[in-house]
Design a protein around this motif. Structure first.
Motif, PDB file in Angstrom:
ATOM      1  N   SER A  36     -23.958  17.905 117.617  1.00 15.45           N
ATOM      2  CA  SER A  36     -23.835  18.054 116.035  1.00 15.45           C
ATOM      3  C   SER A  36     -24.839  17.488 115.449  1.00 15.45           C
ATOM      4  CB  SER A  36     -22.297  17.999 115.748  1.00 15.45           C
ATOM      5  OG  SER A  36     -21.203  18.847 116.509  1.00 15.45           O
ATOM      6  N   THR A  37     -24.720  16.267 115.487  1.00 13.62           N
ATOM      7  CA  THR A  37     -25.847  15.348 114.810  1.00 13.62           C
ATOM      8  C   THR A  37     -27.272  16.125 114.825  1.00 13.62           C
ATOM      9  OG1 THR A  37     -24.661  13.406 114.915  1.00 13.62           O
ATOM     10  CG2 THR A  37     -26.781  13.049 114.422  1.00 13.62           C
ATOM     11  N   ILE A  38     -27.576  16.268 116.276  1.00 15.15           N
ATOM     12  CA  ILE A  38     -28.925  16.870 116.385  1.00 15.15           C
ATOM     13  C   ILE A  38     -29.181  18.012 115.693  1.00 15.15           C
ATOM     14  CG2 ILE A  38     -30.426  17.875 118.278  1.00 15.15           C
ATOM     15  CD1 ILE A  38     -29.393  15.596 119.913  1.00 15.15           C
ATOM     16  N   ILE A  39     -28.001  19.164 115.907  1.00 16.72           N
ATOM     17  CA  ILE A  39     -28.032  20.408 115.175  1.00 16.72           C
ATOM     18  C   ILE A  39     -28.385  20.238 113.706  1.00 16.72           C
ATOM     19  CG2 ILE A  39     -26.808  22.496 114.492  1.00 16.72           C
ATOM     20  CD1 ILE A  39     -25.494  22.245 117.258  1.00 16.72           C
ATOM     21  N   ASN A  40     -27.782  19.350 113.063  1.00 17.65           N
ATOM     22  CA  ASN A  40     -27.844  19.122 111.486  1.00 17.65           C
ATOM     23  C   ASN A  40     -29.167  18.764 111.349  1.00 17.65           C
ATOM     24  OD1 ASN A  40     -25.263  19.995 110.878  1.00 17.65           O
ATOM     25  ND2 ASN A  40     -24.350  17.750 111.198  1.00 17.65           N
ATOM     26  N   LYS A  41     -29.896  17.744 111.947  1.00 18.65           N
ATOM     27  CA  LYS A  41     -31.114  17.252 112.157  1.00 18.65           C
ATOM     28  C   LYS A  41     -32.207  18.543 112.064  1.00 18.65           C
ATOM     29  CE  LYS A  41     -30.702  12.273 112.972  1.00 18.65           C
ATOM     30  NZ  LYS A  41     -31.394  11.975 111.760  1.00 18.65           N
ATOM     31  N   LYS A 197     -32.654  20.870 129.260  1.00 14.28           N
ATOM     32  CA  LYS A 197     -32.063  19.846 129.100  1.00 14.28           C
ATOM     33  C   LYS A 197     -32.937  18.815 127.989  1.00 14.28           C
ATOM     34  CE  LYS A 197     -29.610  18.547 133.402  1.00 14.28           C
ATOM     35  NZ  LYS A 197     -29.601  17.739 134.494  1.00 14.28           N
ATOM     36  N   ILE A 198     -31.887  18.131 127.165  1.00 14.01           N
ATOM     37  CA  ILE A 198     -32.492  17.113 126.013  1.00 14.01           C
ATOM     38  C   ILE A 198     -31.697  15.862 126.206  1.00 14.01           C
ATOM     39  CG2 ILE A 198     -32.935  16.767 123.695  1.00 14.01           C
ATOM     40  CD1 ILE A 198     -34.347  19.353 124.391  1.00 14.01           C
ATOM     41  N   PRO A 199     -32.589  14.871 126.670  1.00 12.93           N
ATOM     42  CA  PRO A 199     -31.790  13.899 126.805  1.00 12.93           C
ATOM     43  C   PRO A 199     -31.399  13.142 125.563  1.00 12.93           C
ATOM     44  CG  PRO A 199     -34.243  13.524 127.642  1.00 12.93           C
ATOM     45  CD  PRO A 199     -33.841  14.736 127.214  1.00 12.93           C
ATOM     46  N   ASN A 200     -30.068  12.376 125.608  1.00 11.93           N
ATOM     47  CA  ASN A 200     -29.746  11.775 124.268  1.00 11.93           C
ATOM     48  C   ASN A 200     -29.062  10.738 124.617  1.00 11.93           C
ATOM     49  OD1 ASN A 200     -29.635  11.451 121.580  1.00 11.93           O
ATOM     50  ND2 ASN A 200     -27.703  12.255 121.174  1.00 11.93           N
ATOM     51  N   ASN A 201     -29.600   9.720 125.533  1.00 10.06           N
ATOM     52  CA  ASN A 201     -28.823   8.441 125.666  1.00 10.06           C
ATOM     53  C   ASN A 201     -29.279   7.253 124.704  1.00 10.06           C
ATOM     54  OD1 ASN A 201     -27.260   9.274 127.851  1.00 10.06           O
ATOM     55  ND2 ASN A 201     -28.641   8.974 129.272  1.00 10.06           N
ATOM     56  N   ASN A 202     -30.282   7.565 124.061  1.00 10.01           N
ATOM     57  CA  ASN A 202     -30.980   6.348 123.354  1.00 10.01           C
ATOM     58  C   ASN A 202     -31.091   6.834 121.768  1.00 10.01           C
ATOM     59  OD1 ASN A 202     -30.981   4.368 125.324  1.00 10.01           O
ATOM     60  ND2 ASN A 202     -32.724   5.805 126.322  1.00 10.01           N
ATOM     61  N   SER A 203     -32.226   7.656 121.513  1.00  7.52           N
ATOM     62  CA  SER A 203     -32.785   8.053 120.339  1.00  7.52           C
ATOM     63  C   SER A 203     -32.278   9.474 119.866  1.00  7.52           C
ATOM     64  CB  SER A 203     -34.237   7.909 120.126  1.00  7.52           C
ATOM     65  OG  SER A 203     -34.714   8.267 118.776  1.00  7.52           O
ATOM     66  N   VAL A 204     -31.391   9.807 119.007  1.00 10.98           N
ATOM     67  CA  VAL A 204     -31.273  11.074 118.354  1.00 10.98           C
ATOM     68  C   VAL A 204     -32.346  11.746 117.706  1.00 10.98           C
ATOM     69  CG1 VAL A 204     -30.145  12.374 116.584  1.00 10.98           C
ATOM     70  CG2 VAL A 204     -28.875  10.444 117.826  1.00 10.98           C
ATOM     71  N   ASP A 205     -33.242  10.845 116.992  1.00 14.34           N
ATOM     72  CA  ASP A 205     -34.801  11.308 116.494  1.00 14.34           C
ATOM     73  C   ASP A 205     -35.422  11.684 117.379  1.00 14.34           C
ATOM     74  OD1 ASP A 205     -33.502  10.650 113.893  1.00 14.34           O
ATOM     75  OD2 ASP A 205     -34.606   8.681 113.771  1.00 14.34           O
ATOM     76  N   TYR A 206     -35.475  11.098 118.752  1.00 15.41           N
ATOM     77  CA  TYR A 206     -36.146  11.582 119.656  1.00 15.41           C
ATOM     78  C   TYR A 206     -35.952  12.976 120.163  1.00 15.41           C
ATOM     79  CZ  TYR A 206     -38.890  11.720 124.292  1.00 15.41           C
ATOM     80  OH  TYR A 206     -39.420  12.304 125.144  1.00 15.41           O
ATOM     81  N   ALA A 207     -34.507  12.884 120.460  1.00 16.11           N
ATOM     82  CA  ALA A 207     -33.754  14.160 120.873  1.00 16.11           C
ATOM     83  C   ALA A 207     -34.170  15.403 120.054  1.00 16.11           C
ATOM     84  CB  ALA A 207     -32.531  13.970 120.848  1.00 16.11           C
ATOM     85  N   THR A 208     -34.058  15.233 118.676  1.00 27.18           N
ATOM     86  CA  THR A 208     -34.515  16.094 117.596  1.00 27.18           C
ATOM     87  C   THR A 208     -35.931  16.664 117.842  1.00 27.18           C
ATOM     88  OG1 THR A 208     -32.921  14.990 116.233  1.00 27.18           O
ATOM     89  CG2 THR A 208     -34.520  16.426 115.213  1.00 27.18           C
TER      90      THR A 208
END
Length: 218
Positions: A36-41, A197-208
């Protein structure tokens, strides 16, 4: 999974054909994945780039969907199939009142969960019949499929910690075997279907940034 425009023709009769159809994007992931955080970004970045964006959350978003979401969050005893049908009812309302009417009103329609969530949670998690789920998904969606589906891939234990930190104490937290079944089903779906697949174990900004790179190529 890209959807050929011809599949949308029956829903486009009342819309001006001078406009492009919205790109329909689904985001999937376990609770606590940061989805949800990634979607908002992503929505904010798209808007800053001049695109119009409509965001939907399943279950929820519509007045009826929000009422049903609150019902699902209660401890009211119910059969597993009851929960499945409530989830599908929420989806019907979003399809009928949010997606179909806006196919040519927005550049992007972003869905926080779609049919793969039902397979993972109601199928693998709750043990409902996958054949029944597939039939209900077809009926609920009118066979509208995303142009692209992202699976926000987060380690199960990390997602669990995030979820608890946010105060989300639900089925995911209470029953570890349930969470594992859901997680494993998502991994299976991501490996067997046209899901990014979008990895999101570390940085939300990188995933975005990864998500945006795919959307910019559409």
């Amino acid at each position: 999974m890209f959807l050929d425009d011809s599949r949308w023709e029956s829903y486009a009769k009342n819309f001006p054909r001078s406009k492009r159809r919205a790109k329909f994007i689904a985001f999937e992931g376990i609770d606590g994945s940061g989805k949800s955080t990634i979607i908002n970004k992503v929505a904010n970045e798209l808007k800053q780039s001049g695109y119009s964006v409509l965001v939907n959350q399943e279950p929820g978003t519509t007045p009826m969907g929000n009422k049903l979401r609150k019902l699902l969050k209660t401890d009211i005893p119910r059969a597993k199939r009851t929960e499945l049908f409530i989830q599908e009812a929420c989806r019907v309302d979003i399809i009928e009142t949010r997606i179909i009417p806006n196919l040519y009103n927005y550049d992007f329609i972003l869905n926080d969960r779609y049919t793969d969530s039902t397979i993972a949670y109601q199928g693998a998690g709750n043990g409902n019949d996958l054949g029944l789920i597939n039939e209900l998904n077809i009926l609920a969606t009118r066979e509208i499929k995303p142009d692209l589906t992202f699976f926000i891939d987060t380690d199960l234990q990390l997602a669990n910690k995030r979820s608890k930190k946010q105060g989300n104490i639900d089925e995911f937290d209470r029953v570890s075997n349930f969470a594992k079944r859901v997680y494993n089903q998502y991994q299976h779906l991501a490996n067997s279907k046209s899901i990014v697949k979008i990895p999101n174990n570390n940085s939300v900004d990188y995933a975005t940034k990864l998500v945006m790179s795919y959307l910019q190529s559409l």
